[in-house]
Each structure stands twice: as structure tokens, then as C-alpha cells.
Design a protein around this motif. Sequence first.
Motif, PDB file in Angstrom:
ATOM      1  N   MET A 126      12.564  -1.486   3.188  1.00 33.60           N
ATOM      2  CA  MET A 126      12.952  -2.860   3.024  1.00 33.60           C
ATOM      3  C   MET A 126      11.694  -3.709   3.662  1.00 33.60           C
ATOM      4  N   LEU A 127      11.462  -4.731   2.948  1.00 34.46           N
ATOM      5  CA  LEU A 127      10.447  -5.957   3.460  1.00 34.46           C
ATOM      6  C   LEU A 127      10.744  -6.507   4.786  1.00 34.46           C
ATOM      7  N   THR A 128      10.256  -6.418   5.792  1.00 26.65           N
ATOM      8  CA  THR A 128      10.540  -7.183   7.014  1.00 26.65           C
ATOM      9  C   THR A 128       9.496  -8.340   6.900  1.00 26.65           C
ATOM     10  N   LEU A 129       9.841  -9.447   7.076  1.00 31.39           N
ATOM     11  CA  LEU A 129       9.040 -10.500   7.075  1.00 31.39           C
ATOM     12  C   LEU A 129       9.390 -11.368   8.318  1.00 31.39           C
ATOM     13  N   ASN A 130       8.202 -11.988   8.880  1.00 26.68           N
ATOM     14  CA  ASN A 130       8.217 -13.197   9.840  1.00 26.68           C
ATOM     15  C   ASN A 130       8.695 -14.269   9.035  1.00 26.68           C
ATOM     16  N   THR A 154       8.579 -17.472   9.792  1.00 32.83           N
ATOM     17  CA  THR A 154       7.688 -18.546   9.830  1.00 32.83           C
ATOM     18  C   THR A 154       6.300 -18.493   8.689  1.00 32.83           C
ATOM     19  N   ASP A 155       5.749 -17.100   8.983  1.00 31.10           N
ATOM     20  CA  ASP A 155       4.505 -17.073   8.342  1.00 31.10           C
ATOM     21  C   ASP A 155       4.363 -16.101   7.202  1.00 31.10           C
ATOM     22  N   LEU A 156       5.689 -15.406   6.812  1.00 36.96           N
ATOM     23  CA  LEU A 156       5.965 -14.546   5.685  1.00 36.96           C
ATOM     24  C   LEU A 156       4.701 -13.393   5.605  1.00 36.96           C
ATOM     25  N   ILE A 157       4.733 -12.745   6.935  1.00 42.58           N
ATOM     26  CA  ILE A 157       3.766 -11.763   7.142  1.00 42.58           C
ATOM     27  C   ILE A 157       4.612 -10.504   7.167  1.00 42.58           C
ATOM     28  N   PRO A 158       4.517  -9.489   6.372  1.00 43.96           N
ATOM     29  CA  PRO A 158       5.244  -8.016   6.614  1.00 43.96           C
ATOM     30  C   PRO A 158       4.860  -7.258   7.685  1.00 43.96           C
ATOM     31  N   ALA A 159       5.722  -6.507   7.988  1.00 41.32           N
ATOM     32  CA  ALA A 159       5.690  -5.885   9.146  1.00 41.32           C
ATOM     33  C   ALA A 159       4.756  -4.369   8.912  1.00 41.32           C
ATOM     34  N   PHE A 194       0.949  -3.825   9.243  1.00 40.80           N
ATOM     35  CA  PHE A 194       0.163  -4.683   8.868  1.00 40.80           C
ATOM     36  C   PHE A 194      -1.166  -4.890   9.500  1.00 40.80           C
ATOM     37  N   ASP A 195      -1.220  -5.053  10.847  1.00 43.73           N
ATOM     38  CA  ASP A 195      -2.537  -4.794  11.491  1.00 43.73           C
ATOM     39  C   ASP A 195      -3.383  -3.765  11.344  1.00 43.73           C
ATOM     40  N   GLU A 196      -2.589  -2.774  11.160  1.00 44.01           N
ATOM     41  CA  GLU A 196      -3.562  -1.324  10.956  1.00 44.01           C
ATOM     42  C   GLU A 196      -4.243  -1.422   9.632  1.00 44.01           C
ATOM     43  N   CYS A 197      -3.363  -1.940   8.778  1.00 40.92           N
ATOM     44  CA  CYS A 197      -3.936  -2.347   7.517  1.00 40.92           C
ATOM     45  C   CYS A 197      -5.234  -3.252   7.487  1.00 40.92           C
ATOM     46  N   LEU A 198      -5.094  -4.224   8.346  1.00 38.87           N
ATOM     47  CA  LEU A 198      -6.270  -4.930   8.379  1.00 38.87           C
ATOM     48  C   LEU A 198      -7.489  -4.198   8.979  1.00 38.87           C
TER      49      LEU A 198
END
Length: 321
Positions: free
Chosen positions: A1-5, A7-12, A96-100
Motif C-alpha cells: 500500500m502506498l504510504t504518502l506524506n 503535505t508533500d505526497l512523497i511515498p515512503a 524513497f531516499d534510498e531510491c534518490l
Amino acid sequence: MLTLNKTDLIPASFILSGVPGLEDTQLWISFPFCSMYVVAMVGNCGLLYFIHYEDALHKPMYYFLAMLSFTDIVMCSSTIPKALCIFWFHLRDIGFDECLVQMFFIHTFTGMESGVLMLMALDRYVAICYPLRYSTILTNPLIAKAGLATFLRGVLLIIPFTFLTKRLPYCRGNILPHTYCDHMSVAKLSCGNVKVNAIYGLMVALLIGGFDILCITASYTMILRAVVSLSSADARQKAFNTCSAHICAIVFSYTPAFFSFFSHRFGEHTIPPSCHIIVANIYLLLPPTMNPIVYGVKTKQIRDCVIRILSGSKDTKSYSM
């Protein structure tokens, strides 16, 4: 399931799907990928070892080759271990950060690969056109500065990718149809405006790839003119032989890169997505696999060094650096 912030709609995290359409055969795809990765790691680590310890290889050409080997190790190690985890253990999640971070390393070191190939072309130009001044022109400090400049160019041009990607809102799911985090593949999951990402990506491709190809072409044009003007057939053959390994490295690096670049822009609806993904992985895996083989086969000094070390010859030079 998509976990979103909220405020910013940033996925976990994202879910890397691997090779779309070939899920049932991914286990078989993994075997050539794994074999090539092992060859790449053994070959490039071996080259670094030989260049470090063998006095005869302490020359500008081999220092540039060491840069290329280091770049190849980082480039393929940024993607293939994760791809094998997907194929073998179905470990598809990537933060997400690992992806970046993965995106940054992939694009930085592919840019550095291109830059090192350009430096090696300039090295061959100096060696053939100015052989008597070769060692005085390509000094160790100049080589170090050139390598550092190539690395910093990649870092400074790729850092904006991470910020441009992180600012986007992601509301189209978190399933990434790839084996690794590619810049535009991630950006396409956004419901925001990715035009800036696309334009900047094209600019970086032109600034790095376009500039390097222009320098390589100019170098080999002058090399060809110098070689053709030689009166001795043996001298011409020797000059061509000194460039053959580098030409092979250029072919292995730029051929899949061009295919991937143009197919994404002009063959998106005619070429299957699985083909795009496989070529994208080959683009990062083929040069690291083939470069040590090509240089090991075509470079006499490296062959002699390998034979001496493997045979335990008493004539081997001191391995001090």
C-alpha cells in the motif's frame, strides 16, 4: 500500500517490478546478469590490483584505465545487486531516499564513464601525435586534476536531479516498472509537471555525452590524420593497435546508451517495455564486463603482468608504489 506524506505526497518507498512482462522468466534472466557482474567485479578489481602493484603499469594510460575500472565497479554495483534481489528473493521495496541515492550514483558514474573515455581519447591523441612529449604533457598532477574535474562535473550536474525529483508530488502509485531508480522513470510516477525534469535531463545528456563525443571524435580525427601520414606500414599498424582497446570500450559503452536514449524518445510505443529495461541494464553492465577483457587481451603490458603474477615468476618487478 502506498504510504504518502499528506503535505508533500512523497511515498515512503517504491516497489521495483523488475522486467515488466517477463516476470515468469526473471529467474533465468538473472543468471547472465549475475555471471556478467561477477566477471565485471573480478576483472576490474584485478586491473586495479595489477595497476597498483606493477611498476611497468605506472603510466598515464593505465592511470586512466584505473579510473575507468573504478567507475565501472561503482556503476554496476549501484544496480545489479538490487536487481538480483528482485529476481531471486522478490525484495522489491526501495525507500524513497534510498531510491534518490541510487539515482545519484547511477547518473553520476555513467557521466564519469563517458568523461574517462574522453580523457583516454585525449591520452591516445597525445601519445600518437606528440610521443616525445607524452610524459611531460600528461604528468601525474594533471591526470589527477583531470580525473577530479570529471568526477566533480558529474556530481554538480547530477545533484539537481535529486532535488527536482524530490519536489514532485507522487499520486500515481509507487510501482516503478524498472530494476533500478532511473530519473525519468521515477518522475513519470508524479502527477506534477515534469517538464523541467525532462528538459534538464536532456541538457545534462548534451553537456556530458555530447561534449565527450565531440572531444572523442576530434581526437580520433587528428589521430587518423597523423597515422595516415606515417610512411611505415608497421608504424601505422602499431599506432592503430594502441587505440584498438579504447575504440572497443567506446563501442561497448555508447552503443547501448544510444539505443536506450533514442528508443525512449522515438520508440516508446513500438519497442516493448521489457526490451527497454533489459537494454538499460546492459547499458550499465556491458562496459564493466567487457572493458577488463578487452584491455587484458589487447594490451601486451597487462597480459605480461598477469602471466608473471599468476605464474609466480621470479623476474617480476618490485611491487612497491
